[in-house]
Every structure is written in C-alpha cells, then in structure tokens.
Scaffold this active site. Sequence first.
Site, PDB file in Angstrom:
ATOM      1  N   PHE A  67       1.347   2.135  12.494  1.00 35.24           N
ATOM      2  CA  PHE A  67       0.012   1.798  11.994  1.00 35.24           C
ATOM      3  C   PHE A  67      -0.887   3.010  11.914  1.00 35.24           C
ATOM      4  O   PHE A  67      -0.731   3.988  12.642  1.00 35.24           O
ATOM      5  CB  PHE A  67      -0.648   0.707  12.841  1.00 35.24           C
ATOM      6  N   ASP A 127      -4.667   0.319   1.497  1.00 35.69           N
ATOM      7  CA  ASP A 127      -5.071  -1.079   1.381  1.00 35.69           C
ATOM      8  C   ASP A 127      -6.485  -1.199   0.824  1.00 35.69           C
ATOM      9  O   ASP A 127      -6.798  -2.146   0.098  1.00 35.69           O
ATOM     10  CB  ASP A 127      -4.988  -1.764   2.750  1.00 35.69           C
ATOM     11  N   LEU A 157       7.129  -9.847  16.877  1.00 38.23           N
ATOM     12  CA  LEU A 157       7.265  -8.408  17.081  1.00 38.23           C
ATOM     13  C   LEU A 157       6.750  -7.690  15.842  1.00 38.23           C
ATOM     14  O   LEU A 157       6.882  -8.205  14.726  1.00 38.23           O
ATOM     15  CB  LEU A 157       8.734  -8.032  17.297  1.00 38.23           C
ATOM     16  N   ARG A 206      -5.746   3.541   4.208  1.00 38.10           N
ATOM     17  CA  ARG A 206      -6.637   3.701   3.047  1.00 38.10           C
ATOM     18  C   ARG A 206      -6.029   3.063   1.799  1.00 38.10           C
ATOM     19  O   ARG A 206      -6.753   2.551   0.941  1.00 38.10           O
ATOM     20  CB  ARG A 206      -6.886   5.196   2.803  1.00 38.10           C
ATOM     21  N   SER A 250       0.828  -1.215   0.000  1.00 38.05           N
ATOM     22  CA  SER A 250       0.000   0.000   0.000  1.00 38.05           C
ATOM     23  C   SER A 250       0.862   1.264   0.000  1.00 38.05           C
ATOM     24  O   SER A 250       0.368   2.349  -0.294  1.00 38.05           O
ATOM     25  CB  SER A 250      -0.943   0.008   1.205  1.00 38.05           C
ATOM     26  N   HIS A 251       2.136   1.139   0.341  1.00 35.77           N
ATOM     27  CA  HIS A 251       3.021   2.310   0.340  1.00 35.77           C
ATOM     28  C   HIS A 251       4.293   2.037  -0.465  1.00 35.77           C
ATOM     29  O   HIS A 251       5.355   2.579  -0.175  1.00 35.77           O
ATOM     30  CB  HIS A 251       3.308   2.773   1.774  1.00 35.77           C
TER      31      HIS A 251
HETATM   32  P1  NDP Z   1      -0.883  -2.805   9.498  1.00 40.05           P
HETATM   33  O1  NDP Z   1      -2.148  -2.970  10.213  1.00 40.05           O
HETATM   34  O2  NDP Z   1      -0.631  -3.633   8.296  1.00 40.05           O
HETATM   35  O3  NDP Z   1       0.394  -3.017  10.454  1.00 40.05           O
HETATM   36  C1  NDP Z   1       0.646  -2.160  11.484  1.00 40.05           C
HETATM   37  C2  NDP Z   1       1.815  -2.570  12.340  1.00 40.05           C
HETATM   38  O4  NDP Z   1       1.468  -3.717  13.094  1.00 40.05           O
HETATM   39  C3  NDP Z   1       3.098  -2.914  11.595  1.00 40.05           C
HETATM   40  O5  NDP Z   1       4.182  -2.448  12.351  1.00 40.05           O
HETATM   41  C4  NDP Z   1       3.036  -4.436  11.557  1.00 40.05           C
HETATM   42  O6  NDP Z   1       4.297  -5.064  11.412  1.00 40.05           O
HETATM   43  C5  NDP Z   1       2.423  -4.745  12.881  1.00 40.05           C
HETATM   44  N1  NDP Z   1       1.734  -6.017  12.915  1.00 40.05           N
HETATM   45  C6  NDP Z   1       0.819  -6.490  12.047  1.00 40.05           C
HETATM   46  N2  NDP Z   1       0.395  -7.721  12.424  1.00 40.05           N
HETATM   47  C7  NDP Z   1       1.073  -8.031  13.555  1.00 40.05           C
HETATM   48  C8  NDP Z   1       1.086  -9.152  14.419  1.00 40.05           C
HETATM   49  N3  NDP Z   1       0.307 -10.208  14.191  1.00 40.05           N
HETATM   50  N4  NDP Z   1       1.900  -9.133  15.492  1.00 40.05           N
HETATM   51  C9  NDP Z   1       2.682  -8.072  15.736  1.00 40.05           C
HETATM   52  N5  NDP Z   1       2.722  -6.970  14.949  1.00 40.05           N
HETATM   53  C10 NDP Z   1       1.913  -6.948  13.870  1.00 40.05           C
HETATM   54  O7  NDP Z   1      -0.673  -1.262   9.099  1.00 40.05           O
HETATM   55  P2  NDP Z   1      -1.685  -0.106   8.649  1.00 40.05           P
HETATM   56  O8  NDP Z   1      -2.532  -0.549   7.522  1.00 40.05           O
HETATM   57  O9  NDP Z   1      -2.366   0.438   9.829  1.00 40.05           O
HETATM   58  O10 NDP Z   1      -0.599   0.969   8.116  1.00 40.05           O
HETATM   59  C11 NDP Z   1       0.253   0.611   7.041  1.00 40.05           C
HETATM   60  C12 NDP Z   1       1.187   1.731   6.707  1.00 40.05           C
HETATM   61  O11 NDP Z   1       0.464   2.813   6.194  1.00 40.05           O
HETATM   62  C13 NDP Z   1       2.025   2.288   7.851  1.00 40.05           C
HETATM   63  O12 NDP Z   1       3.387   2.151   7.486  1.00 40.05           O
HETATM   64  C14 NDP Z   1       1.645   3.750   7.929  1.00 40.05           C
HETATM   65  O13 NDP Z   1       2.711   4.651   8.208  1.00 40.05           O
HETATM   66  C15 NDP Z   1       1.112   4.010   6.538  1.00 40.05           C
HETATM   67  N6  NDP Z   1       0.149   5.108   6.558  1.00 40.05           N
HETATM   68  C16 NDP Z   1       0.569   6.328   6.157  1.00 40.05           C
HETATM   69  C17 NDP Z   1      -0.306   7.400   6.203  1.00 40.05           C
HETATM   70  C18 NDP Z   1       0.127   8.767   5.840  1.00 40.05           C
HETATM   71  O14 NDP Z   1      -0.687   9.667   5.942  1.00 40.05           O
HETATM   72  N7  NDP Z   1       1.330   9.009   5.440  1.00 40.05           N
HETATM   73  C19 NDP Z   1      -1.693   7.228   6.637  1.00 40.05           C
HETATM   74  C20 NDP Z   1      -2.001   5.887   7.087  1.00 40.05           C
HETATM   75  C21 NDP Z   1      -1.106   4.873   7.027  1.00 40.05           C
HETATM   76  P3  NDP Z   1       4.693  -5.718   9.975  1.00 40.05           P
HETATM   77  O15 NDP Z   1       4.890  -4.568   9.060  1.00 40.05           O
HETATM   78  O16 NDP Z   1       5.940  -6.507  10.244  1.00 40.05           O
HETATM   79  O17 NDP Z   1       3.545  -6.605   9.573  1.00 40.05           O
HETATM   80  O1  PYC Z   2      -2.897   4.692   3.217  1.00 38.91           O
HETATM   81  O2  PYC Z   2      -4.167   5.896   4.549  1.00 38.91           O
HETATM   82  C1  PYC Z   2      -3.233   5.765   3.743  1.00 38.91           C
HETATM   83  C2  PYC Z   2      -2.426   6.962   3.400  1.00 38.91           C
HETATM   84  C3  PYC Z   2      -2.796   8.245   3.483  1.00 38.91           C
HETATM   85  C4  PYC Z   2      -1.737   9.004   3.061  1.00 38.91           C
HETATM   86  C5  PYC Z   2      -0.743   8.154   2.750  1.00 38.91           C
HETATM   87  N1  PYC Z   2      -1.178   6.901   2.988  1.00 38.91           N
END
Ligand code: NDP
Ligand code: PYC
Length: 335
Positions: free
Chosen positions: A176, A185, A302, A183, A44-45
């Site tokens: 996270f 995803d 982790l 979004r 997703s990123h």
């Molecule tokens: P996920 O729900 O996929 O994962 C979130 C975190 O939880 C990761 O560190 C992941 O590690 C960890 N994790 C997942 N499953 C487990 C598990 N079973 N046990 C332990 N740890 C776990 O992420 P999101 O969809 O919430 O976010 C994804 C990305 O989107 C992030 O990097 C975030 O910065 C980015 N994002 C950016 C935005 C922006 O505005 N710039 C806005 C929203 C999101 P692992 O990666 O190893 O699975």
């Molecule tokens: O995936 O939610 C998201 C997002 C917003 C801005 C960058 N990534």
Amino acid sequence: MIRLTLEQAHQLAQDILRSNGFSEPHVQAVSATVLAGERDGCASHGLYRVLGCVRSLKAGKVVADAQPEVFDQAPAIVRVDAHGGFSQLAFQAGLPVLLGKAREAGIAAMAINHCVHFSALWVEIEALTDAGLVALAFTPSHAWVAPAGGSKPVFGTNPIAFGWPRAGHNPFIFDFATSVIARGDIELHRRAGKPLPEGWGIDAQGQPSTDAAAVLQGAMHTFGGHKGSALAAMVELIAGPLIGDLTSAESKAYDDGGDSSPYHGELIIALDPQRFLGAAADEHLARAETLFESIQGQGARLPSQRRYEARKRSAEEGVQIPQALYDDLNALIVR
Ligand code: NDP
Ligand code: PYC
C-alpha cells in the site's frame, strides 16, 4: 466498459509500447506488469499506466532502450543501474543475484538506481515469495503528499510492500501507498468525473476537498496521520539517500513541471527463512499458518485475497476497462 481477453489486453499494451519505440525487453517487461495489474483488479496500476509510459517517453523522461547494469556492491547488496529506463527490466536483471545473495547470507538487499517507476510493488514481491523468500520493497514517487500537520507536498505516495511465502497457498502480501490512497486512484476518479471520499486530500489553498482535480493540484494526506507520515519519511530515506538516489521532492523537481512518471530508486530486501531457521523452518512456518487461520477464521480477509480472486476471475472472463481508456490507449498506437 469494454471487455478484453487477457491476450487482447496484453497485445494492446505491447502494440502501444513497441510502436512508440520501446526496445523489446522493455516492451515485454512493462506489458507483463500492466497486464498483471489489470488482471488482478488493480486498475490504478493496470493498462491505464501505459498512458504515462508514452507521456514520459514523449517528454524525454524515460530511456526507451536502456540496458540495466548490475553491480555486486557488497556481500549482501546488489545494485542495479537502470540507466533511465523503466524499473521492471532492472528488477529482472538484478533478481538472480539478489536470490543468490539472500540464500547465501540469509538476508540481502537490491538497490535499483536511476529508474522510472510507475508500477505496483506486489509484482516484484511475488517474484521473491515464489522463490520461498520473505520480502520487503519500498520506493518514493513524486512529492504529492503533505506531512501530518502540514499542507505542502513533501512525500511521494511511497508504497511499502511485504510478502511471506506460504506452502500450498498464495503468499501473504500487502502492498500500500503511505498516502491514504495511491495517486493513480485519484487520477481515475478525475477521469470518471467522480468525487473523492472525504479525507483524501486538500486543494492548493490547503482546504479539504473532494474534487479530484483540486487535490491533484493541492496535496494528498498520509494514511494514519503521523504514523503514515513517519513511514512515508522512512521510505524517502531508505529508498532515497541510503541508496544514493532521489527523494520524491527531487524527482518532482527533475520532472520540471511535467507529468511524467517518477524517476528515482527502489530498495528491495529479501530474507531466507531456511537460513534463519535451518531444520526448524517447517515448524515455525506452520506457526505462521496458525496466525493466518486466526485472521480468516473470524471472517476477516487477508490482504491480496481480493487480488487473487480477481486473478482467478480474469483468467476465465478477461478484464473490463472503461471505453474512454480503451480509446485513449488505441489512439497511442503508432500505425
Ligand atoms: P489499497 O489501499 O487499495 O490496498 C492496499 C493493500 O491493503 C492491498 O494489499 C489490499 O489487498 C489490502 N487491503 C485492502 N482492503 C483490505 C481489507 N479490507 N482487509 C485486508 N486487506 C485489505 O492500496 P493503495 O491505493 O495504497 O496502493 C495501490 C497500489 O499502488 C499498490 O500496489 C502500490 O504498490 C501502488 N503504488 C505504487 C507507487 C509507486 O511509486 N510505484 C506509489 C503508490 C502506490 P487487495 O489488493 O487484495 O485488496
Ligand atoms: O499511484 O501513487 C501512485 C503512483 C505513483 C507512481 C506510481 N504509482
């Protein structure tokens, strides 16, 4: 799916960004970030984000050759004005000052203003843990997420990232969205024609939906009900008004019905364990290792473990992306 070596993936991102007119520093900074995402299994990123980079440029919502400006705001605060460019270059510009201030004061913050932000935060957190610092990062996005108990988008997907350096190990990092899922995803589900799991969002009428397109038109849910909702509000506040920048609702209004990446600020906090602990640092950092062992010792993983494993695999095997994404990306190269 199509397989690319890391070099091919990097080249593809660079070719698109450069041929569309981004300045070389932005080409390098942005392509390194999307390559890192793809390499670490964060689709997703990863390369997918380059579509949004070009879309934002064509909509006039990002400055292709912006030069970040660094301000020494206060003894423990550095501010970087991205001047409408992508956040990556602004982060790079402010990083040395942030590191210096954190080592001097034990704790320091970097406020990035007026940046276009589309990336995963762990990339920046790793730059700080690599320097031996504990780190936190926060940024709003566009108002896409309803507060717990409501049905209208107010919050962004507002990620929170935390990093802890570990001698001899990859850093402990979680990163996270405060929405159920990023979004990005949901957009990938829409592109793949796949239904969403239940509980990710609601349609424009406020009804629960598993249709990705309907949820993109409606609202996403916060994770953990009222707890995620409060954390999302915190991100709005500390990475919005506190640093003199836009909230997710204001960023969305600025986009004016378009589909560009969010435009606002980011707050990064760095803490130096050596300053907090002095001569006792090694002893206390060893106690942190006991904590990690007690998590992994019972078979739990982790956060970031999956990512580090993907990184290792990608170094050997390259990455795979959907053919449709590959075609869409190639179509963006200006020849
Ligand atoms: P996920 O729900 O996929 O994962 C979130 C975190 O939880 C990761 O560190 C992941 O590690 C960890 N994790 C997942 N499953 C487990 C598990 N079973 N046990 C332990 N740890 C776990 O992420 P999101 O969809 O919430 O976010 C994804 C990305 O989107 C992030 O990097 C975030 O910065 C980015 N994002 C950016 C935005 C922006 O505005 N710039 C806005 C929203 C999101 P692992 O990666 O190893 O699975
Ligand atoms: O995936 O939610 C998201 C997002 C917003 C801005 C960058 N990534």
